[in-house]
Design an enzyme around this catalytic site. Structure first.
Site, PDB file in Angstrom:
ATOM      1  N   GLN A  77      -1.327   8.908   7.238  1.00  0.00           N
ATOM      2  CA  GLN A  77      -1.680  10.006   6.330  1.00  0.00           C
ATOM      3  C   GLN A  77      -2.601  11.005   7.023  1.00  0.00           C
ATOM      4  O   GLN A  77      -3.422  10.627   7.882  1.00  0.00           O
ATOM      5  CB  GLN A  77      -2.405   9.460   5.098  1.00  0.00           C
ATOM      6  CG  GLN A  77      -1.517   8.733   4.119  1.00  0.00           C
ATOM      7  CD  GLN A  77      -2.323   8.163   2.968  1.00  0.00           C
ATOM      8  OE1 GLN A  77      -3.006   7.139   3.121  1.00  0.00           O
ATOM      9  NE2 GLN A  77      -2.266   8.832   1.820  1.00  0.00           N
TER      10      GLN A  77
ATOM     11  N   HIS B 141     -14.619 -36.139 -24.987  1.00  0.00           N
ATOM     12  CA  HIS B 141     -14.254 -37.486 -24.539  1.00  0.00           C
ATOM     13  C   HIS B 141     -15.217 -38.054 -23.507  1.00  0.00           C
ATOM     14  O   HIS B 141     -15.636 -39.198 -23.599  1.00  0.00           O
ATOM     15  CB  HIS B 141     -12.827 -37.465 -23.988  1.00  0.00           C
ATOM     16  CG  HIS B 141     -11.825 -36.992 -24.988  1.00  0.00           C
ATOM     17  ND1 HIS B 141     -11.342 -37.774 -25.985  1.00  0.00           N
ATOM     18  CD2 HIS B 141     -11.242 -35.771 -25.155  1.00  0.00           C
ATOM     19  CE1 HIS B 141     -10.489 -37.082 -26.728  1.00  0.00           C
ATOM     20  NE2 HIS B 141     -10.407 -35.868 -26.248  1.00  0.00           N
TER      21      HIS B 141
ATOM     22  N   ARG C 176      -5.279  -0.466  -6.257  1.00  0.00           N
ATOM     23  CA  ARG C 176      -4.690  -1.805  -6.325  1.00  0.00           C
ATOM     24  C   ARG C 176      -5.156  -2.470  -7.622  1.00  0.00           C
ATOM     25  O   ARG C 176      -6.198  -2.117  -8.165  1.00  0.00           O
ATOM     26  CB  ARG C 176      -5.117  -2.646  -5.117  1.00  0.00           C
ATOM     27  CG  ARG C 176      -6.604  -2.876  -5.033  1.00  0.00           C
ATOM     28  CD  ARG C 176      -6.963  -3.884  -3.943  1.00  0.00           C
ATOM     29  NE  ARG C 176      -6.798  -3.341  -2.617  1.00  0.00           N
ATOM     30  CZ  ARG C 176      -7.767  -2.723  -1.935  1.00  0.00           C
ATOM     31  NH1 ARG C 176      -8.959  -2.527  -2.494  1.00  0.00           N
ATOM     32  NH2 ARG C 176      -7.543  -2.285  -0.720  1.00  0.00           N
TER      33      ARG C 176
ATOM     34  N   THR D  18      -7.182  -0.797   8.830  1.00  0.00           N
ATOM     35  CA  THR D  18      -7.029   0.644   8.685  1.00  0.00           C
ATOM     36  C   THR D  18      -7.814   1.319   9.802  1.00  0.00           C
ATOM     37  O   THR D  18      -8.942   0.895  10.120  1.00  0.00           O
ATOM     38  CB  THR D  18      -7.549   1.113   7.317  1.00  0.00           C
ATOM     39  OG1 THR D  18      -6.646   0.676   6.297  1.00  0.00           O
ATOM     40  CG2 THR D  18      -7.669   2.628   7.256  1.00  0.00           C
TER      41      THR D  18
ATOM     42  N   GLU E 152      -9.774   3.443  -4.364  1.00  0.00           N
ATOM     43  CA  GLU E 152     -10.568   4.073  -3.303  1.00  0.00           C
ATOM     44  C   GLU E 152     -10.323   5.583  -3.370  1.00  0.00           C
ATOM     45  O   GLU E 152      -9.175   6.029  -3.442  1.00  0.00           O
ATOM     46  CB  GLU E 152     -10.159   3.519  -1.936  1.00  0.00           C
ATOM     47  CG  GLU E 152     -10.488   2.038  -1.770  1.00  0.00           C
ATOM     48  CD  GLU E 152     -10.107   1.512  -0.403  1.00  0.00           C
ATOM     49  OE1 GLU E 152      -9.953   2.319   0.529  1.00  0.00           O
ATOM     50  OE2 GLU E 152      -9.947   0.283  -0.279  1.00  0.00           O
TER      51      GLU E 152
ATOM     52  N   LYS F 121       0.835  -1.205   0.000  1.00  0.00           N
ATOM     53  CA  LYS F 121       0.000   0.000   0.000  1.00  0.00           C
ATOM     54  C   LYS F 121       0.870   1.254   0.000  1.00  0.00           C
ATOM     55  O   LYS F 121       0.620   2.213  -0.750  1.00  0.00           O
ATOM     56  CB  LYS F 121      -0.930  -0.006   1.200  1.00  0.00           C
ATOM     57  CG  LYS F 121      -1.921   1.167   1.183  1.00  0.00           C
ATOM     58  CD  LYS F 121      -2.789   1.177   2.426  1.00  0.00           C
ATOM     59  CE  LYS F 121      -3.901   0.158   2.333  1.00  0.00           C
ATOM     60  NZ  LYS F 121      -3.782  -0.956   3.246  1.00  0.00           N
TER      61      LYS F 121
ATOM     62  N   GLY G 288      -8.572  -5.942   1.971  1.00  0.00           N
ATOM     63  CA  GLY G 288      -9.358  -6.068   3.190  1.00  0.00           C
ATOM     64  C   GLY G 288      -8.809  -7.029   4.213  1.00  0.00           C
ATOM     65  O   GLY G 288      -9.486  -7.351   5.181  1.00  0.00           O
TER      66      GLY G 288
END
Length: 883
Positions: free
Chosen positions: A183, A841, A315, A136, A297, A23, A132
């Site tokens: 962040q 077959h 991603r 987070t 996202e 990430k 997932g």
């Protein structure tokens, strides 16, 4: 930025995955794309994680224990993963590491809220997203809270889901490390996800936007039904506005909560049309940068200065089936080779290229499978009609998928000289009530059993020459020889007489089914008329294992020994030490001499053959010992021949009673003789191909052993992950690119999880087709009827012949059956497969043994549970689940 433990996002790019995790590396790369805005922040490196877990010995001990757990032992995984998480969360963050994090936070000012996000080194890979699986935490305020959630992110490397995923995909727990991204928090008015390709159909030019009010957690957690916008070619082509009754918002002092949305706003779109299109354009820019479709996202900051879209994650969409590479921008349509060959599993590069080099038609690789480009045939009037006719008889689902593509206006140019004709669609498939006159007898080849004998002798002579001439060849000389051998391989395959005989048998089958249904109301009469037809090498293989069982059955110690051999492929050496063992060993050896080149998925040269892995046959052999009396092979063959003779007499007598019946009966008798003469041979060319493949493989594995002894490769199976030409180069130069082998192994694991479509377009759309029938009872599973009759019994869902344990009366349910499954057919009462066609077959052998069979049943192995009672309607083409 602050030593080895903290790096600013702007110091990170895609090459730093090992340092900051997937990430973090992806976010760093995103931040470098012109016009893409990523919330500011920093990464806590994987070295920090390594240092923390290495200071606690208990983690290493627990990882050792976890490595021994089976992927399906859910309780053990749950218990152990929870224990490891508690251990990691309990480790104190070292002082100097904490100081580095604090310095990273200081530049944002006191009271700043952050998102603290896990970033594992195995996350967001091009071949596995791990979406997932780690944690987070949003709106984290204060240094102590950031450090607390830092530890929780480290611990989330061992969530139950992440651990299970690694176990199933063969990923070492110790090889994965955790970085953490911190962040600055964005407080959005709307958030959601963007797929730059349709995640369901795979269509690469179709983007999907999902949007909700507030933080994206409302959407991810399933709290709301989001707005959904479908965008193609910079135009919104569909929209659904969800009733967004709840939203997740940040709390002033940290954390989040879900709140009600005002009634007047609930059904208002979270984004304007202009914003949707702007977002998709940003997504296309990101997709172009990374070179593959993305799952993105995003969040939309408010309208104040500094607002606009922020990208918080991107991603790869790893569930999309890859598209064959081409050197033009034109539209193409591809048909799956695996669905025709009854082998839809992923193949390794050596297997793929060997099949390409020996096939009669050019083939393209995608997702570890092979496809044929049928675009040219679909754009020619005669080619389109012939292709749809041929495919429709074999596999109606593939035909329907092709017709779906043809119905797309403008995707392919309309065939010339066909004005006003609807593209692709035509009346029901030929043969369904489309009777033919008595004079329409197919094929010019004479109905003579000597022709089949001659073809088999030609094949045997060519194989003997191959065995003789390849002996002693090694190094580059071997590869030069093989390229010449492939020419002979193709010559045998394309023998005009062989093709005439195969088509004569198939056309006689169609003639009988079509005309006897029209004249007598008989459905699939050829099923019975072809019972115990001569010269069918595949049905003979199944009966021959019954003969082996007759040798084994009188010796209890041999039977007991075989029940315990497990995966020991050297068991034949030990068998001779038991009473009756020498006879049993010789019988098995004789069987392997004739059929040991076969195996499940046999078109892939890298698959282990029965001669290499004889224990694969033991379960079927033991089933035969248990379920049959001595002499069963001869009895079954004679019984089938008698049933076919009685059916012939019945049909001919009923025809003679009709107006013009004598002529109909005479022509039908000629067709019966023709089908019984030629239909068995249809299985022989595949036997020839697989016999050649085993000779090629044995020679190539000898080269691989030389490479191992020379230290060029670590293990001989590494050559399976090289193409034929690459292996040739390695043998010539005595050098290999180990990174290529590693990447190919990783890609192969990913391809194994993908389901190949019957039809694939150059736009990435994967189509499986539909039956579009109204004659199937509610709740029943529709399929293609390939062998008549109705049978009720216990379903045995089997994915590997080596795992099969069948009792008399069981119904085999599986994904596909190539010839290697034939030994099981002698002991079952019916057959259901997900893949198959009228002349594949499994269908041919089911008719040969008189087994009711329905093939092409979508998701049969998922919808039918092992042990359920089912009823197979082999004449009408559906399966009922009884309970």
């Amino acid at each position: 930025m602050t030593g080895p433990y903290v790096l600013d996002l702007h110091e990170v790019d895609a090459s730093r995955r090992a340092v900051v995790g997937g990430k973090g590396a992806h976010l760093g790369a995103l931040a470098r794309i012109d016009g893409i805005r990523v919330p500011d922040g920093f990464c806590v490196t994987t070295d920090a994680f390594r240092r923390v877990v290495e200071q606690e010995p208990a983690v290493g001990e627990q990882l050792d224990e976890l490595a021994r757990v089976r992927p399906d032992d859910r309780e053990a995984i749950r218990t152990l993963s929870a224990r490891i998480r508690r251990t990691v969360e309990g480790i104190a963050v070292p002082g100097d590491l904490a100081e580095a994090v604090v310095r990273g936070l200081d530049r944002f000012g006191e009271g700043t809220a952050f998102a603290v996000r896990s970033s594992a080194t195995a996350e967001d890979l091009p071949t596995a997203s791990f979406a997932g699986q780690q944690d987070t935490y949003l709106n984290v305020v204060g240094t102590e809270e950031v450090l607390r959630y830092l530890s929780r992110c480290w611990a989330s490397l061992f969530t139950e889901r992440a651990v299970t995923y690694r176990l199933r995909n063969g990923i070492d727990h110790r090889a994965v490390r955790m970085g953490v991204v911190v962040q600055q928090m964005v407080f959005p008015q709307a958030a959601g996800v963007l797929f730059t390709a349709d995640p369901v159909s795979g269509h690469r030019r179709t983007a999907t936007v999902e949007a909700a009010f507030g933080l994206g957690e409302a959407l991810v957690s399933g709290l709301v039904n989001p707005d959904v916008f479908t965008v193609r070619d910079d135009e919104i082509v569909d929209r659904t506005i969800g009733a967004k009754q709840r939203a997740v918002q940040a709390l002033p002092d940290g954390g989040t909560r879900d709140v009600p949305v005002e009634a007047r706003r609930q059904e208002q779109p979270a984004l304007t049309d202009a914003q949707v299109l702007e977002l998709v354009r940003l997504g296309r820019r990101i997709e172009a940068h990374f070179g593959c479709p993305q799952d993105i996202e995003w969040c939309l900051a408010d309208d104040r200065p500094g607002g606009g879209f922020r990208i918080v994650q991107s991603r790869p969409i790893t569930t999309l089936f890859p598209v064959p590479a081409t050197d033009d921008e034109d539209n193409h349509v591809y048909v799956s080779v695996g669905h025709q060959q009854m082998m839809t599993d992923a193949m390794r590069p050596l297997g793929l290229t060997m099949w390409q080099l020996t096939a009669m038609a050019p083939m393209l690789e995608a997702g570890g499978r092979l496809f044929v480009d049928v675009t040219a045939r679909l754009t020619s009037p005669a080619g389109r009609t012939a292709l749809l006719e041929m495919v429709g008889r074999s596999d109606p689902l593939t035909r329907d998928a092709l017709e779906t593509v043809l119905d797309r206006e403008g995707f392919l140019p309309a065939p010339p000289d066909a004005p006003g004709e609807a593209p692709g669609r035509r009346p029901p498939a030929a043969g369904k009530g489309a009777g033919k006159g008595a004079g329409d007898a197919p094929g010019p080849v004479e109905t003579d059993p000597a022709i089949v004998k001659e073809l088999i002798e030609r094949s045997q002579a060519s194989l003997a020459a191959l065995r003789r001439d390849i002996r002693g060849k090694s190094g580059p000389e071997l590869f030069d020889f093989l390229l010449e051998a492939f020419v002979e391989h193709k010559r045998v395959l394309s023998d005009p007489l062989s093709i005439q005989v195969i088509m004569a048998g198939m056309e006689a089958t169609w003639w009988l089914n079509d005309n006897l249904q029209e004249w007598l109301g008989e459905k699939n009469a050829a099923d019975t008329l072809t019972l115990s037809a001569p010269d069918n090498i595949t049905s003979e293989m199944g009966l021959a294992l019954l003969d082996v069982a007759d040798v084994v059955r009188p010796h209890p110690e041999v039977v007991a020994f075989l029940q315990g051999v497990g995966e020991d492929d050297t068991f034949l050496e030990k068998l001779a030490e038991l009473p009756g063992g020498p006879e049993a060993r010789d019988a098995i050896e004789d069987y392997l001499d004739r059929y040991g080149m076969r195996c499940v998925g046999e078109i892939d040269i890298t698959r282990p053959r029965w001669r290499e892995h004889p224990t694969a046959l033991v379960p079927a052999l033991l089933d035969n010992v248990r379920n049959f009396a001595p002499g069963a092979a001869r009895q079954r063959f004679e019984q089938g021949r008698q049933e076919a003779y009685e059916k012939e007499q019945d049909v001919l007598a009923r025809l003679r009673a009709l107006p013009d019946g004598a002529e109909k009966a005479d022509e039908t008798k000629r067709m019966i003789d023709r089908v019984r003469t030629f239909i068995g041979y249809r299985e022989y060319p595949k036997y020839d191909i697989i016999s050649r493949y085993f000779i090629y493989k044995q020679a190539l594995l000898e080269e691989a052993e030389r490479l191992v002894r020379a230290g060029v490769i670590a293990e001989r199976e590494d050559v399976f992950h090289l193409t034929f030409q690459e292996l040739h180069d390695v043998v010539r130069t005595q050098r290999v690119d180990e990174e290529i082998v590693r990447r190919r192994k990783e890609a192969f694991r990913t391809y194994q999880a993908l389901t190949p479509p019957r039809v694939l377009t150059s736009e990435g759309e994967a189509l499986s087709g539909a039956y579009r029938r109204d004659d199937v009872p509610p709740g029943a599973l529709a399929g293609l009827p390939v062998s008549g009759g109705t049978v009720e019994g216990r379903a045995r869902v089997v994915h590997d012949i080596a795992d099969a344990e069948l009792d008399a009366g069981d119904i085999l349910v599986t994904t596909y059956t190539d010839p290697s499954w034939s030994p099981l057919f002698v002991g079952i009462a019916g057959l259901v497969t997900e893949v198959g066609g009228l002349m594949t077959h499994g269908a041919v052998i089911a008719r040969e043994y008189g087994l009711p069979a329905v093939v092409g049943v979508h998701h049969a192995t998922r919808l039918i549970q092992d042990g359920q009672r089912i009823r197979v309607h082999g004449s009408d083409g559906y399966v009922e689940i009884l309970g």
